[in-house]
Design a protein around this motif. Sequence first.
Motif, PDB file in Angstrom:
ATOM      1  N   ALA A  95       4.220   4.066 -10.747  1.00 51.28           N
ATOM      2  CA  ALA A  95       4.505   5.076  -9.994  1.00 51.28           C
ATOM      3  C   ALA A  95       3.367   6.145 -10.180  1.00 51.28           C
ATOM      4  CB  ALA A  95       5.881   5.709 -10.470  1.00 51.28           C
ATOM      5  N   GLU A  96       3.258   6.805  -9.003  1.00 56.35           N
ATOM      6  CA  GLU A  96       2.068   7.828  -8.854  1.00 56.35           C
ATOM      7  C   GLU A  96       2.548   8.972  -9.286  1.00 56.35           C
ATOM      8  OE1 GLU A  96       1.039   7.443  -4.836  1.00 56.35           O
ATOM      9  OE2 GLU A  96       0.395   5.376  -4.870  1.00 56.35           O
TER      10      GLU A  96
ATOM     11  N   GLY B 145       2.066  14.326   3.358  1.00 52.47           N
ATOM     12  CA  GLY B 145       2.012  14.129   5.182  1.00 52.47           C
ATOM     13  C   GLY B 145       2.762  12.833   5.620  1.00 52.47           C
ATOM     14  N   ALA B 146       3.488  12.519   4.662  1.00 52.89           N
ATOM     15  CA  ALA B 146       4.650  11.487   5.229  1.00 52.89           C
ATOM     16  C   ALA B 146       5.706  11.489   5.991  1.00 52.89           C
ATOM     17  CB  ALA B 146       5.019  10.621   3.897  1.00 52.89           C
ATOM     18  N   ASP B 147       6.040  10.557   7.036  1.00 51.84           N
ATOM     19  CA  ASP B 147       7.188  10.731   7.606  1.00 51.84           C
ATOM     20  C   ASP B 147       8.491   9.964   6.821  1.00 51.84           C
ATOM     21  OD1 ASP B 147       9.065  10.618   9.504  1.00 51.84           O
ATOM     22  OD2 ASP B 147       7.909   9.417  11.010  1.00 51.84           O
ATOM     23  N   ALA B 148       9.465  10.968   6.761  1.00 48.88           N
ATOM     24  CA  ALA B 148      10.663  10.367   5.945  1.00 48.88           C
ATOM     25  C   ALA B 148      11.300   9.350   6.498  1.00 48.88           C
ATOM     26  CB  ALA B 148      11.479  11.655   6.122  1.00 48.88           C
ATOM     27  N   ALA B 149      11.109   9.123   7.830  1.00 50.08           N
ATOM     28  CA  ALA B 149      11.853   7.985   8.606  1.00 50.08           C
ATOM     29  C   ALA B 149      11.191   6.767   8.525  1.00 50.08           C
ATOM     30  CB  ALA B 149      11.557   8.330  10.159  1.00 50.08           C
ATOM     31  N   GLU B 150       9.861   6.787   7.714  1.00 52.21           N
ATOM     32  CA  GLU B 150       9.350   5.538   7.531  1.00 52.21           C
ATOM     33  C   GLU B 150       9.270   5.172   5.806  1.00 52.21           C
ATOM     34  OE1 GLU B 150       5.183   5.903   8.609  1.00 52.21           O
ATOM     35  OE2 GLU B 150       5.532   5.765  10.853  1.00 52.21           O
ATOM     36  N   CYS B 151       9.909   6.181   5.243  1.00 56.98           N
ATOM     37  CA  CYS B 151      10.037   5.776   3.609  1.00 56.98           C
ATOM     38  C   CYS B 151      11.384   5.278   3.225  1.00 56.98           C
ATOM     39  CB  CYS B 151      10.069   7.380   2.929  1.00 56.98           C
ATOM     40  SG  CYS B 151       8.573   8.331   3.461  1.00 56.98           S
ATOM     41  N   PHE B 152      11.580   4.761   2.000  1.00 57.83           N
ATOM     42  CA  PHE B 152      12.509   3.905   1.361  1.00 57.83           C
ATOM     43  C   PHE B 152      12.939   4.719   0.048  1.00 57.83           C
ATOM     44  CE2 PHE B 152       9.758   0.891   3.399  1.00 57.83           C
ATOM     45  CZ  PHE B 152      10.832   0.010   3.734  1.00 57.83           C
ATOM     46  N   ALA B 153      14.256   4.707  -0.134  1.00 59.84           N
ATOM     47  CA  ALA B 153      14.741   5.502  -1.295  1.00 59.84           C
ATOM     48  C   ALA B 153      15.602   4.555  -1.774  1.00 59.84           C
ATOM     49  CB  ALA B 153      15.501   6.826  -0.930  1.00 59.84           C
ATOM     50  N   TYR B 154      16.010   4.538  -3.259  1.00 56.38           N
ATOM     51  CA  TYR B 154      16.897   3.697  -3.749  1.00 56.38           C
ATOM     52  C   TYR B 154      17.802   4.534  -4.572  1.00 56.38           C
ATOM     53  CZ  TYR B 154      13.945  -0.166  -2.605  1.00 56.38           C
ATOM     54  OH  TYR B 154      13.142  -1.100  -1.888  1.00 56.38           O
TER      55      TYR B 154
ATOM     56  N   THR C  39      16.246  20.884 -12.998  1.00 53.93           N
ATOM     57  CA  THR C  39      17.216  19.807 -13.119  1.00 53.93           C
ATOM     58  C   THR C  39      17.303  18.956 -11.979  1.00 53.93           C
ATOM     59  OG1 THR C  39      18.711  21.058 -14.617  1.00 53.93           O
ATOM     60  CG2 THR C  39      19.919  19.171 -13.337  1.00 53.93           C
ATOM     61  N   MET C  40      16.854  17.786 -12.174  1.00 55.67           N
ATOM     62  CA  MET C  40      16.861  16.773 -10.882  1.00 55.67           C
ATOM     63  C   MET C  40      17.813  15.972 -10.712  1.00 55.67           C
ATOM     64  SD  MET C  40      14.435  16.492  -8.817  1.00 55.67           S
ATOM     65  CE  MET C  40      13.102  17.373  -9.652  1.00 55.67           C
ATOM     66  N   ILE C  41      19.052  16.443 -10.252  1.00 56.55           N
ATOM     67  CA  ILE C  41      20.639  16.030  -9.915  1.00 56.55           C
ATOM     68  C   ILE C  41      20.630  16.335  -8.431  1.00 56.55           C
ATOM     69  CG2 ILE C  41      22.699  15.915 -10.487  1.00 56.55           C
ATOM     70  CD1 ILE C  41      20.946  14.455 -12.563  1.00 56.55           C
ATOM     71  N   GLY C  42      21.479  15.372  -7.602  1.00 56.32           N
ATOM     72  CA  GLY C  42      21.998  15.912  -6.494  1.00 56.32           C
ATOM     73  C   GLY C  42      21.009  16.369  -5.371  1.00 56.32           C
ATOM     74  N   ALA C  43      21.359  17.268  -4.767  1.00 58.20           N
ATOM     75  CA  ALA C  43      20.557  17.990  -3.733  1.00 58.20           C
ATOM     76  C   ALA C  43      19.071  18.103  -4.202  1.00 58.20           C
ATOM     77  CB  ALA C  43      21.207  19.338  -3.206  1.00 58.20           C
ATOM     78  N   ALA C  44      18.948  18.490  -5.391  1.00 60.21           N
ATOM     79  CA  ALA C  44      17.607  19.087  -5.879  1.00 60.21           C
ATOM     80  C   ALA C  44      16.739  17.421  -5.717  1.00 60.21           C
ATOM     81  CB  ALA C  44      17.549  19.224  -7.398  1.00 60.21           C
ATOM     82  N   LYS C  45      17.189  16.427  -6.002  1.00 60.47           N
ATOM     83  CA  LYS C  45      16.371  15.262  -5.487  1.00 60.47           C
ATOM     84  C   LYS C  45      15.747  15.076  -4.099  1.00 60.47           C
ATOM     85  CE  LYS C  45      18.429  11.845  -8.952  1.00 60.47           C
ATOM     86  NZ  LYS C  45      19.180  10.617  -9.082  1.00 60.47           N
ATOM     87  N   ALA C  46      16.739  15.458  -3.200  1.00 60.23           N
ATOM     88  CA  ALA C  46      16.283  15.491  -1.708  1.00 60.23           C
ATOM     89  C   ALA C  46      15.358  16.637  -1.503  1.00 60.23           C
ATOM     90  CB  ALA C  46      17.531  15.785  -0.916  1.00 60.23           C
ATOM     91  N   ASP C  47      15.650  17.880  -2.001  1.00 65.98           N
ATOM     92  CA  ASP C  47      14.628  18.759  -1.729  1.00 65.98           C
ATOM     93  C   ASP C  47      13.316  18.580  -2.375  1.00 65.98           C
ATOM     94  OD1 ASP C  47      16.770  20.302  -0.532  1.00 65.98           O
ATOM     95  OD2 ASP C  47      17.462  21.512  -2.529  1.00 65.98           O
ATOM     96  N   THR C  48      13.238  17.832  -3.349  1.00 62.03           N
ATOM     97  CA  THR C  48      12.076  17.572  -4.112  1.00 62.03           C
ATOM     98  C   THR C  48      11.130  16.516  -3.176  1.00 62.03           C
ATOM     99  OG1 THR C  48      12.647  18.153  -6.415  1.00 62.03           O
ATOM    100  CG2 THR C  48      10.935  16.568  -6.194  1.00 62.03           C
ATOM    101  N   ALA C  49      11.990  15.535  -2.771  1.00 59.95           N
ATOM    102  CA  ALA C  49      11.487  14.599  -1.995  1.00 59.95           C
ATOM    103  C   ALA C  49      10.955  15.239  -0.837  1.00 59.95           C
ATOM    104  CB  ALA C  49      12.597  13.561  -1.793  1.00 59.95           C
TER     105      ALA C  49
ATOM    106  N   GLY D 174       0.872  -1.188  -0.003  1.00 61.32           N
ATOM    107  CA  GLY D 174      -0.182   0.099   0.002  1.00 61.32           C
ATOM    108  C   GLY D 174       0.676   1.398   0.014  1.00 61.32           C
ATOM    109  N   LEU D 175       2.069   1.233  -0.281  1.00 58.70           N
ATOM    110  CA  LEU D 175       2.913   2.388  -0.216  1.00 58.70           C
ATOM    111  C   LEU D 175       2.879   2.894  -1.703  1.00 58.70           C
ATOM    112  CD1 LEU D 175       6.146   0.983   1.689  1.00 58.70           C
ATOM    113  CD2 LEU D 175       3.947   2.166   2.430  1.00 58.70           C
ATOM    114  N   GLY D 176       3.188   4.293  -1.688  1.00 60.40           N
ATOM    115  CA  GLY D 176       3.295   5.070  -2.991  1.00 60.40           C
ATOM    116  C   GLY D 176       4.421   5.105  -3.576  1.00 60.40           C
ATOM    117  N   VAL D 177       4.563   5.065  -4.750  1.00 58.23           N
ATOM    118  CA  VAL D 177       5.831   4.868  -5.664  1.00 58.23           C
ATOM    119  C   VAL D 177       6.189   6.492  -6.354  1.00 58.23           C
ATOM    120  CG1 VAL D 177       7.439   3.760  -7.137  1.00 58.23           C
ATOM    121  CG2 VAL D 177       6.107   2.418  -5.727  1.00 58.23           C
ATOM    122  N   VAL D 178       7.386   6.765  -5.971  1.00 53.91           N
ATOM    123  CA  VAL D 178       7.482   8.201  -6.622  1.00 53.91           C
ATOM    124  C   VAL D 178       8.994   8.004  -7.402  1.00 53.91           C
ATOM    125  CG1 VAL D 178       8.103  10.779  -6.388  1.00 53.91           C
ATOM    126  CG2 VAL D 178       6.325   9.566  -4.990  1.00 53.91           C
TER     127      VAL D 178
END
Length: 202
Positions: free
Chosen positions: A111-112, A151-160, A133-143, A88-92
């Motif tokens: 992916a949603e 309203g998601a908690d980053a501590a409960e999320c996954f990233a690859y 441009t979605m590179i480097g720090a921009a990825k984290a800022d966008t996430a 039931g997790l969303g994929v971005v």
Amino acid sequence: MFDFYDYFLAAVGHSPEEQEERRQDARALLRPGLPREQGNRLFYRRFAGYRADRVEAIGQAWFDGHMERGGLFHKDVLDALREHRAEGLGVVLVSGSFPACLDPVAAHVGAEEVMCTRPEIRDGVYTGEVLTTMIGAAKADTAKAVLAGRGADAAECFAYGDHVSDLPLLELVGNPVAVGAHPEVTAVAERHGWRRLPGIPG
């Protein structure tokens, strides 16, 4: 992106000699010392003057060809994404690639959202400039923005991630997964005890 670009060059009719010249020129953007963000912007200048719908159609054909041959996806990562969806997790997708490549991928993996590099399009034609441009720090800022919006908690999320430029994104979440054998990514993963997945041979 380079695999798609090779396909694109043939699809738009460049001679074998022209294709090889342009392939080598594109791969030179990975040279040491050139910031990855700058290389990303320079890469998309290659599509200036092409209609966006034509590039999108080529992107779909490129994807379909890979699927017919049984290639493209990293099986371990794809399996993990499917497990997340089953739970039931969303994929971005967060990528330095662009919609012409990513939209077919997003549809296949369910992916949603797709947060990616956005080349500028005017009157249906690529200008060669890049809006986002979605590179480097921009990825984290966008996430962070995506998480806040959901309203998601980053501590409960996954990233690859498989490149050093993915580290800010990996460090953001509670369940980072390092893919492949990039030395710096591997070192950070080992230091912090992150989960690791093997890369694709070759």
